[in-house]
Design a protein around this motif. Structure first.
Motif, PDB file in Angstrom:
ATOM      1  N   LEU A 185     -27.414 -14.098 -40.836  1.00 29.12           N
ATOM      2  CA  LEU A 185     -27.563 -12.690 -41.299  1.00 29.12           C
ATOM      3  C   LEU A 185     -29.030 -12.452 -40.571  1.00 29.12           C
ATOM      4  O   LEU A 185     -29.744 -13.204 -40.529  1.00 29.12           O
ATOM      5  CB  LEU A 185     -27.819 -12.801 -42.930  1.00 29.12           C
ATOM      6  N   ILE A 186     -28.919 -11.150 -40.468  1.00 30.67           N
ATOM      7  CA  ILE A 186     -30.167 -10.365 -39.859  1.00 30.67           C
ATOM      8  C   ILE A 186     -30.801  -9.420 -40.661  1.00 30.67           C
ATOM      9  O   ILE A 186     -30.003  -8.484 -40.922  1.00 30.67           O
ATOM     10  CB  ILE A 186     -30.041  -9.815 -38.381  1.00 30.67           C
ATOM     11  N   ILE A 187     -32.232  -9.502 -40.866  1.00 30.52           N
ATOM     12  CA  ILE A 187     -32.834  -8.515 -41.444  1.00 30.52           C
ATOM     13  C   ILE A 187     -33.894  -7.808 -40.501  1.00 30.52           C
ATOM     14  O   ILE A 187     -34.560  -8.632 -40.002  1.00 30.52           O
ATOM     15  CB  ILE A 187     -33.714  -9.047 -42.697  1.00 30.52           C
ATOM     16  N   CYS A 188     -33.575  -6.596 -40.414  1.00 28.26           N
ATOM     17  CA  CYS A 188     -34.426  -5.996 -39.431  1.00 28.26           C
ATOM     18  C   CYS A 188     -34.964  -4.728 -39.642  1.00 28.26           C
ATOM     19  O   CYS A 188     -34.471  -3.831 -40.538  1.00 28.26           O
ATOM     20  CB  CYS A 188     -33.393  -5.833 -38.188  1.00 28.26           C
ATOM     21  N   ASP A 211     -38.144 -15.788 -37.558  1.00 31.22           N
ATOM     22  CA  ASP A 211     -38.578 -14.770 -37.506  1.00 31.22           C
ATOM     23  C   ASP A 211     -39.328 -14.175 -36.091  1.00 31.22           C
ATOM     24  O   ASP A 211     -39.274 -14.746 -35.155  1.00 31.22           O
ATOM     25  CB  ASP A 211     -39.683 -14.556 -38.592  1.00 31.22           C
ATOM     26  N   ALA A 212     -39.396 -12.985 -35.961  1.00 28.76           N
ATOM     27  CA  ALA A 212     -39.789 -12.246 -34.579  1.00 28.76           C
ATOM     28  C   ALA A 212     -40.617 -11.135 -35.199  1.00 28.76           C
ATOM     29  O   ALA A 212     -40.431 -10.296 -36.109  1.00 28.76           O
ATOM     30  CB  ALA A 212     -38.609 -11.923 -33.905  1.00 28.76           C
ATOM     31  N   GLU A 213     -41.745 -10.767 -34.306  1.00 25.85           N
ATOM     32  CA  GLU A 213     -42.468  -9.638 -34.656  1.00 25.85           C
ATOM     33  C   GLU A 213     -42.303  -8.358 -33.996  1.00 25.85           C
ATOM     34  O   GLU A 213     -42.835  -7.282 -34.110  1.00 25.85           O
ATOM     35  CB  GLU A 213     -44.051 -10.155 -34.314  1.00 25.85           C
ATOM     36  N   ASN A 214     -41.104  -8.322 -33.086  1.00 23.27           N
ATOM     37  CA  ASN A 214     -40.638  -6.991 -32.448  1.00 23.27           C
ATOM     38  C   ASN A 214     -39.321  -7.175 -32.251  1.00 23.27           C
ATOM     39  O   ASN A 214     -38.790  -8.293 -32.099  1.00 23.27           O
ATOM     40  CB  ASN A 214     -41.526  -6.798 -31.261  1.00 23.27           C
ATOM     41  N   GLY A 215     -38.860  -5.958 -31.842  1.00 27.63           N
ATOM     42  CA  GLY A 215     -37.065  -6.022 -31.699  1.00 27.63           C
ATOM     43  C   GLY A 215     -36.664  -6.800 -30.529  1.00 27.63           C
ATOM     44  O   GLY A 215     -35.721  -7.593 -30.550  1.00 27.63           O
ATOM     45  N   LEU A 216     -37.388  -6.694 -29.581  1.00 30.79           N
ATOM     46  CA  LEU A 216     -36.949  -7.350 -28.234  1.00 30.79           C
ATOM     47  C   LEU A 216     -36.817  -8.925 -28.491  1.00 30.79           C
ATOM     48  O   LEU A 216     -35.747  -9.709 -28.117  1.00 30.79           O
ATOM     49  CB  LEU A 216     -37.788  -7.063 -27.092  1.00 30.79           C
ATOM     50  N   LEU A 242     -32.497 -14.450 -39.878  1.00 29.44           N
ATOM     51  CA  LEU A 242     -33.478 -13.952 -38.987  1.00 29.44           C
ATOM     52  C   LEU A 242     -34.245 -12.749 -39.592  1.00 29.44           C
ATOM     53  O   LEU A 242     -33.441 -11.808 -39.865  1.00 29.44           O
ATOM     54  CB  LEU A 242     -32.822 -13.737 -37.475  1.00 29.44           C
ATOM     55  N   VAL A 243     -35.390 -12.737 -39.753  1.00 33.85           N
ATOM     56  CA  VAL A 243     -36.123 -11.688 -40.118  1.00 33.85           C
ATOM     57  C   VAL A 243     -37.006 -11.013 -39.058  1.00 33.85           C
ATOM     58  O   VAL A 243     -37.730 -11.414 -38.343  1.00 33.85           O
ATOM     59  CB  VAL A 243     -37.254 -12.051 -41.197  1.00 33.85           C
TER      60      VAL A 243
END
Length: 363
Positions: free
Chosen positions: A48-51, A30-35, A5-6
């Motif tokens: 794995l998460i890349i944030c 993927d996601a464009e913001n934290g929430l 997840l990016v």
């Protein structure tokens, strides 16, 4: 294929990372913001998460906090991606539970190297867990049949006496045989119950939803439970005079049934492995870190190695001491305590051969 997840608010950066990962054969989301990223983590359970750190809606630290607090994602490897990575920022992230930092701008080698390191570590942890389960299965296979056969053979032997001597047995002999039959049956029942409960605990520990529900449980007035168990066990071992009770009260975050089982096993061990005439001290008090229950006896001590090696179906020095039961008492108490977010400590040894088992529960 590992799923990554990016979470990154800059479209160009996010697309660049996704392209590199997909070229290496990773499954990406993927996601464009934290929430939204946190919601994606719960929905897709990535490996794995890349944030990114600085983002709208919820920043990277907020995402990390939520991820680590949720049993569904608590153990997921987490890599921060940031243009601001001084020592204080890195330390803050690591203290919160981040596994690594990648500074912008980054190279393909840096990105893939960090991912490989985290995934390899996660794989190693999974292998160790599987190894532990394999050892548990082997221990069950080796120990369970023999442990259950002993009290069962006693039940059969005593019942045979009653059947064969029903017309000649004297009242006192009848009473003694019946009492022995009852005691053996109780021991067999307890072994089976402990075995079932231990298996249930190990299964529950792998279910995040059930674990989260369990940790919402609370017991009011635990002192009543502790008093009742301590007195019952002292009577069982005919050692009422040896019992010292010093119990305060405080609500605790643990299911009532689980608290009862954990305390019952610890107090039973305290009486079982100490001589009549020596004290068994049961103390419970509120402390800064929670509610602490301590049970002390002055019987056989445990070595540091034995304390560190506590596990299911393990008994210590069995060839030198006669022990009955599966040796599940302490490990049951330990696992129950840990599942509720608490801790179990053992202090043993010294000139007095004193052993203290303490349980620290959340309030």
């Amino acid at each position: 294929m590992s799923r990554i997840l990016v979470i990154e608010d800059e479209l160009s950066v996010r697309e660049n990372i996704l392209a590199r990962l997909e070229a290496e054969g990773f499954d990406t989301i993927d996601a464009e913001n934290g929430l939204k990223g946190y919601q994606m983590a719960l929905a897709h359970k990535p490996d794995l998460i890349i944030c990114d750190v600085m983002m709208p809606e919820m920043d990277g630290y907020g995402v990390l906090t939520m991820v680590r607090q949720n049993p569904l994602t608590a153990s997921t490897p987490f890599i921060f991606l940031t243009a601001k990575a001084d020592k204080l920022d890195v330390r803050q992230g690591m203290e919160m539970g981040a596994d690594d930092y990648i500074s912008k701008p980054f190279t393909r080698t840096e990105l893939l190297g960090a991912i490989a390191a985290r995934l390899q570590k996660q794989a190693f942890v999974a292998q160790q867990s599987e190894k532990k389960l394999a050892e548990l299965r082997r221990s069950i296979t080796d120990a369970l049949p023999q442990e259950l056969l002993l009290p069962l053979s006693e039940v059969l032997a005593f019942s045979k006496v009653l059947v064969e001597s029903y017309d000649t047995i004297k009242p006192q002999e009848l009473l003694e045989t019946a009492q022995n039959l009852h005691n053996s049956s109780q021991r067999l029942q307890r072994m089976i119950e402990n075995f079932i409960m231990y298996a249930q605990i190990e299964l529950l520990a792998t279910n995040p939803e059930e674990l989260q529900a369990l940790r919402s449980c609370q017991t009011l007035n635990p002192s009543d439970i502790i008093f009742a168990i301590a007195i019952q066990k002292a009577k069982q071992y005919q050692r009422e005079a040896d019992l010292i009770l010093q119990v305060a009260n405080s609500n605790v975050k643990i299911a009532k049934r689980d608290l009862k089982k954990a305390i019952e096993e610890i107090i039973d061990n305290a009486f079982k492995f100490s001589e009549a005439g020596t004290s068994v001290h049961v103390k419970a008090a509120t402390e800064k870190d929670g509610f602490k229950i301590s049970i002390t006896n002055y019987g056989r001590a445990m070595s540091n190695e034995q304390i560190a090696s506590i596990g299911g179906y393990m008994q210590f020095e069995r060839k030198f001491y006669e022990q009955q039961g599966l040796g599940l008492g302490l490990i049951l108490a330990k696992r129950i305590t840990e599942l509720h977010g608490g801790k179990l400590f053992i202090e043993s040894g010294g000139t007095e051969l004193k052993t203290t088992v303490s349980v620290l529960l959340q309030r």
